[in-house]
Design a protein around this motif. Sequence first.
Motif, mmCIF file in Angstrom:
data_model
loop_
_atom_site.group_PDB
_atom_site.id
_atom_site.type_symbol
_atom_site.label_atom_id
_atom_site.label_comp_id
_atom_site.label_asym_id
_atom_site.label_seq_id
_atom_site.Cartn_x
_atom_site.Cartn_y
_atom_site.Cartn_z
ATOM 1 N N GLU A 154 11.470 -10.991 10.800
ATOM 2 C CA GLU A 154 11.636 -9.654 11.359
ATOM 3 C C GLU A 154 12.467 -8.714 10.504
ATOM 4 O OE1 GLU A 154 12.559 -9.533 15.580
ATOM 5 O OE2 GLU A 154 11.903 -11.610 15.711
ATOM 6 N N VAL A 155 13.288 -9.285 9.619
ATOM 7 C CA VAL A 155 14.115 -8.421 8.775
ATOM 8 C C VAL A 155 13.679 -8.504 7.307
ATOM 9 C CG1 VAL A 155 16.454 -7.916 8.002
ATOM 10 C CG2 VAL A 155 16.053 -8.624 10.359
ATOM 11 N N ALA A 183 25.302 -2.413 8.704
ATOM 12 C CA ALA A 183 24.159 -3.324 8.572
ATOM 13 C C ALA A 183 23.012 -2.938 9.484
ATOM 14 C CB ALA A 183 24.597 -4.781 8.829
ATOM 15 N N LEU A 184 22.724 -1.651 9.547
ATOM 16 C CA LEU A 184 21.549 -1.224 10.315
ATOM 17 C C LEU A 184 20.297 -1.639 9.553
ATOM 18 C CD1 LEU A 184 22.785 2.331 11.331
ATOM 19 C CD2 LEU A 184 22.625 0.304 12.781
ATOM 20 N N PHE A 185 19.241 -1.952 10.288
ATOM 21 C CA PHE A 185 18.014 -2.370 9.618
ATOM 22 C C PHE A 185 17.267 -1.132 9.122
ATOM 23 C CE2 PHE A 185 18.623 -5.750 12.918
ATOM 24 C CZ PHE A 185 19.157 -6.669 12.036
ATOM 25 N N HIS A 237 14.352 -0.652 7.988
ATOM 26 C CA HIS A 237 12.923 -0.521 8.251
ATOM 27 C C HIS A 237 12.633 -0.219 9.716
ATOM 28 C CE1 HIS A 237 14.024 -4.547 9.347
ATOM 29 N NE2 HIS A 237 12.851 -4.782 9.885
ATOM 30 N N PHE A 280 29.438 -4.421 12.072
ATOM 31 C CA PHE A 280 29.908 -4.699 10.721
ATOM 32 C C PHE A 280 30.489 -3.454 10.071
ATOM 33 C CE2 PHE A 280 26.888 -7.886 11.789
ATOM 34 C CZ PHE A 280 27.394 -9.035 11.226
ATOM 35 N N ASN A 327 25.199 -8.765 5.440
ATOM 36 C CA ASN A 327 25.565 -8.387 6.802
ATOM 37 C C ASN A 327 24.347 -8.146 7.686
ATOM 38 O OD1 ASN A 327 28.264 -8.637 6.492
ATOM 39 N ND2 ASN A 327 28.697 -6.448 6.290
ATOM 40 N N MET A 328 23.231 -7.728 7.066
ATOM 41 C CA MET A 328 22.018 -7.553 7.873
ATOM 42 C C MET A 328 21.541 -8.906 8.392
ATOM 43 S SD MET A 328 19.684 -4.768 5.973
ATOM 44 C CE MET A 328 20.426 -3.428 5.101
ATOM 45 N N PHE A 380 16.842 -4.172 19.112
ATOM 46 C CA PHE A 380 16.591 -5.425 18.379
ATOM 47 C C PHE A 380 17.139 -6.640 19.108
ATOM 48 C CE2 PHE A 380 17.131 -8.550 14.991
ATOM 49 C CZ PHE A 380 15.961 -8.388 14.273
ATOM 50 N N ASP A 407 29.898 -2.237 7.184
ATOM 51 C CA ASP A 407 28.869 -1.357 6.587
ATOM 52 C C ASP A 407 27.735 -1.089 7.581
ATOM 53 O OD1 ASP A 407 27.642 -3.759 6.689
ATOM 54 O OD2 ASP A 407 27.148 -3.894 4.571
ATOM 55 N N VAL A 438 18.649 5.960 0.281
ATOM 56 C CA VAL A 438 18.390 4.825 1.170
ATOM 57 C C VAL A 438 19.600 3.907 1.119
ATOM 58 C CG1 VAL A 438 17.051 2.741 1.566
ATOM 59 C CG2 VAL A 438 15.905 4.865 1.025
ATOM 60 N N PRO A 454 9.570 -7.504 6.493
ATOM 61 C CA PRO A 454 9.186 -6.086 6.456
ATOM 62 C C PRO A 454 9.906 -5.291 5.369
ATOM 63 C CG PRO A 454 10.336 -6.633 8.506
ATOM 64 C CD PRO A 454 10.095 -7.916 7.805
ATOM 65 N N ILE A 455 11.170 -5.630 5.091
ATOM 66 C CA ILE A 455 11.895 -4.838 4.098
ATOM 67 C C ILE A 455 11.382 -5.154 2.694
ATOM 68 C CG2 ILE A 455 14.162 -4.422 3.066
ATOM 69 C CD1 ILE A 455 15.406 -4.817 5.758
ATOM 70 N N THR A 475 21.335 -6.506 2.823
ATOM 71 C CA THR A 475 22.704 -6.964 2.635
ATOM 72 C C THR A 475 22.938 -8.223 3.457
ATOM 73 O OG1 THR A 475 23.565 -5.718 4.491
ATOM 74 C CG2 THR A 475 23.465 -4.577 2.394
ATOM 75 N N ALA A 509 21.337 -9.769 12.401
ATOM 76 C CA ALA A 509 20.134 -10.286 13.058
ATOM 77 C C ALA A 509 20.456 -11.570 13.815
ATOM 78 C CB ALA A 509 19.040 -10.529 12.025
ATOM 79 N N HIS A 517 18.800 5.800 7.523
ATOM 80 C CA HIS A 517 19.318 6.445 6.319
ATOM 81 C C HIS A 517 19.301 7.954 6.392
ATOM 82 C CE1 HIS A 517 15.439 7.716 4.558
ATOM 83 N NE2 HIS A 517 14.963 6.658 5.197
#
Lengths: 352, 566
Positions: free
Chosen positions: B479-480, A90-92, A94, A86, B461-462, A103, A88, B566, B483-484, B459, B466, A135
């Motif tokens: 899973e996303v 879109a890395l996770f 956490h 993507f 996109n996240m 993943f 941006d 962040v 936890p966030i 976001t 996934a 980050h």
Amino acid sequence: MADALRLEGITHSYDGRVVVDRLDLVVPAGETVCLVGPSGCGKTTTLRLAAGLEPLQQGRVVIAGQVVADGRMDRAPERRGVGMMFQDYALFPHLTVAENVAFGLAGRPAEERASRAREMLEQVALADYAGAYPHTLSGGQQQRIALARALAPAPRLLLLDEPFSGLDTRLREDLRADTLSLLRRNGTATLMVTHDSEEAMFLADRLAVMRAGRIEQQGTPREIYDQPASPFVAAFFSRVNRLDGLVVGGRVSTPVLDLPAGDLEEGRRVEVVVRPEAVRLAPAGSPGTDATVTDVRTLGRASLVRLCMPGSGGREWHLEARLMGRDVPEIGSHVAVSVAAGQAFVFPDKSR
Amino acid sequence: MFSDTATWGGPPPGHALRRYWRRPRALTFAVASTVLLLSLPLLVIAAYVFVPAYDVWRHLAGTVLPDYIRGSLLLAVSVGIGTMVVGTGTAWLVTLCRFPGRAILSFALLLPLAFPAYVIAYGYTGILDYAGPVQSLLRSVTGWGLGEYWFPRVRSLPGAAVMMTLVLYPYVYLLARAAFIEQSACVIEVSRTLGCSPWQAFFRIALPLARPAIAGGTALAVMETLNDFGTVQHFGVTTLTTGIFRLWLGMGEAAAAAQLAALLLVAVFVVLMFERWSRGARRFSHSTSRYRSLPRFQLRGTRAALALLACFLPVLFGFLLPAATLARWTIVTSEYWMRPEFLRLAANSFILSAVAAGLAVLIGLFLCYAQRLDRGVGVSFMVRFATLGYAIPGAVVAVGVMIPFAGLDNWVDGLARAHLGVSTGLILSGGIAAVTFAYLVRFMPMALHGIEAGLGKITPNMDDAARLLGRRPVATMREVHLPIMRGSVLTAALLVFVEVMKELPATLILRPFNFDTLAVRAYELATDEQLVQASSAALAIVLVGVLPVIVLARAISRSRPGAGAV
């Protein structure tokens, strides 16, 4: 071997506004295809339709020979075997870098997941950052992580959405080369979307130029640069000189050019597009059209020279030339202008 | 930076999940029902404006109404001024000056937030009343007797204003401090290059830039003041809140109570509009995103000592002294709180707070996800409307809940008697349903804000990433999202939990018969002048109240601009 992706007759609209219009596109196995076009031309939507992130409204999506969406059925994105990076990233946030990359490897033995993630991180030269959180990394590093994450499950097709747009120019050039070699090494068929023409030319085996939801021209970068199908396509890949003219006696005439009009009818208004690097300068008196140098700008390796020449009826013609090397005329001097054969394009003028 | 495709023909956010939500109408309907239900008390109060109750009003207008209005107005103005001065002053000192103890004080100044105003009022009544330690000491030193000397009466309107200022100034402090920190050092420095002295830079640049934040914090403090019941009741100050109680519980005048509640609501909404307006203006408050740590003025000698004192006094009087007093009383009354009855009170408080916090978070999650899934502005607007609840005073919510619930109970009871020959009694208004519902109306917005902030970190996109990496929607959630968002959701639950624990007026009116909480017991004992016995319940509330202060302090220390991203 089946094509990695076939889009057949895709049409898509948001709230009645058509953004993709009867689009056909093929990504052959192992090749990189770039979808280029200005912002808002529907290229990102096309990508999302291929991924299954947007429900298909009309047409057919075929991935590796299997129909995954045809308007009646629509296979969920997680079951398409497609990787995507993507804009941006879109890395996770956490998960650590290694966990992000791993993943998409769920369901495989832990051993294999770890070794594959390590392998991908080594490929993007970020193995030292496996335990870091996204980050804490720079934009360029995040971009490489995102790419590694998309490639880790060895997808049948990789989709890249403006992969370098968040980076500064210098970094962008470096990452472009890295990305190209990574794609080549993995042999992954790739569909990439960008509005940056230079980026597209650099990375693509084939280009598809998109405008207002439709594909205006497809071909190799060379074909599209040398034989643009429209003024839009010609102008998309470099600055161009646009001259207007008239078909008289089967030829188009302007002060600097005299070209065959092809099958354009007599009396038709036409637009002549000339790339700046096709404009040749010679000392005054040589064969060509007389012109005055009005401005010279040095860009480093090349220089831009602005030229002015008188036309009929007190009209002035302006032309921009791009010269390589240090041999540049002075402002105010007179030169003879000609245009390299085959590098001027004639199009029927549709604006009038 | 990445807005290019998002604004140009890109799909609205939430699409990846929406794909599997096949009935958007049902979603809109569910949101509308929820919001309507949560707005019920407000609508009931609004509807009662048109129910004639002229006799009561004529009587009120001729007798106590001017007192109510005068009391609320005087309190609101004096607490507003008090919190503004204390909050802004301390915020300025800790952000722009350097003196010993500054770092600790910048967090300690938040501590009074742990005290509900009525609890600190009980503490000071015990300290400053005739029999309290201060006057006893005075008498033993001077030899004066009863009535032979003048001493300020704590149980008065000015006393109430001081109590509320002591516990509400942190609202102004928090926002003003954030505003001072947010201000780019460049703006301050450019003013210095243009010829301002440090003092001029503060008054001409820093203060005007922070003005919207200060106004916003003051508005919050004033809204809390208008909401207060425990303090003014204990101090015998008549305000609109005590008036509602008197009309409702003392005189049984439902319509007149509702109309007085409407009057109070109007006052609150004026303040709310002011707050919204000041928040709107805030968007223009900083024009550059280049931060450096602010240049702090190093204070030395007397000036440093004065700054230290100025920042220490609010902590001393707003937290340390009353907390120490409550702790001492708690120790001497151990025979009271070591009984199982105290445990029962604590359990009641805990159950009510936990149930309300859990439900508030569930509803908040539902509304947040509905907003994410829905593309239209309708759902978003409805959710905004539901968040108005936090502005409605507890007493108003209580009246607005009691009227329809009691009406429904009577109707069901009547039906059952007529057709089945049995009485169903008070199904809704008799149990904890009514009081829990009132808590949701009032505190769900608090949960919603926290959850929204958490969800905003994920976001769209996240979600898509996934999915493309092989996760179904449910697995994406697990899973996303989970936890966030876990931290934000837990914080939201904690905030609601603590607010419910401290809440007094709605609990008093709506709690089931014989169902006492810590807050209610503290109030009842204090009303019976058993302040020392009330201390253990009060102290328990304060101790729980310290938790969100810690959370807040941690959140602030992590979110300073330029200090990690962040």
